[in-house]
Design a protein around this motif. Structure first.
Motif, short mmCIF file in Angstrom:
data_model
loop_
_atom_site.label_atom_id
_atom_site.label_comp_id
_atom_site.label_asym_id
_atom_site.label_seq_id
_atom_site.Cartn_x
_atom_site.Cartn_y
_atom_site.Cartn_z
N GLN A 43 9.89 12.49 -16.81
CA GLN A 43 10.45 11.63 -17.84
C GLN A 43 10.93 12.48 -19.00
O GLN A 43 10.26 13.40 -19.43
CB GLN A 43 9.40 10.64 -18.33
N ALA A 44 12.09 12.16 -19.50
CA ALA A 44 12.64 12.89 -20.64
C ALA A 44 11.90 12.45 -21.90
O ALA A 44 11.55 11.28 -22.06
CB ALA A 44 14.12 12.61 -20.77
N SER A 46 11.44 11.45 -25.70
CA SER A 46 12.29 10.76 -26.68
C SER A 46 12.46 11.65 -27.91
O SER A 46 11.65 12.53 -28.17
CB SER A 46 11.64 9.44 -27.08
#
Length: 98
Positions: A43-44, A46
């Motif tokens: 997951q990138a 934020s």
């Protein structure tokens, strides 16, 4: 047979063909992965999470720098005392003599 295979005994020879076939196949692609892991991606982070990480990192680095400064003064004093003791020992003086 490789010359170093003798050192490992018969168990090594039994595992060698399986390892060799895995090595020949090359990298695993998504089509051969189980369904549970084929679609998994990292997951990138934020932008908020990145900003929070950088803020915490900056706080840590500031605290670490303050600690290093204090610790450096302490260890420098220890080194100075050690040099003095070694000089006295070298000159064959008593440790208690001043």
């Amino acid at each position: 047979m490789r010359p170093d295979a003798i050192r490992y005994g018969p168990g090594y020879l039994a595992l060698a063909p399986a390892a060799e076939s895995r090595r020949r196949r090359g990298p695993t692609d998504a089509a051969t992965l189980p369904a549970t892991t084929a679609g998994a991606m990292a997951q990138a982070a934020s932008p908020q999470a990145i900003a929070e990480y950088r803020r915490k990192l900056r706080e840590y680095q500031e605290a670490r720098a303050a600690f290093e400064q204090e610790a450096s003064a302490y260890w420098n004093s220890i080194a100075e005392k050690r040099r003095g003791r070694n000089a006295k020992r070298r000159d064959r003086q008593s440790h208690r003599a001043r």
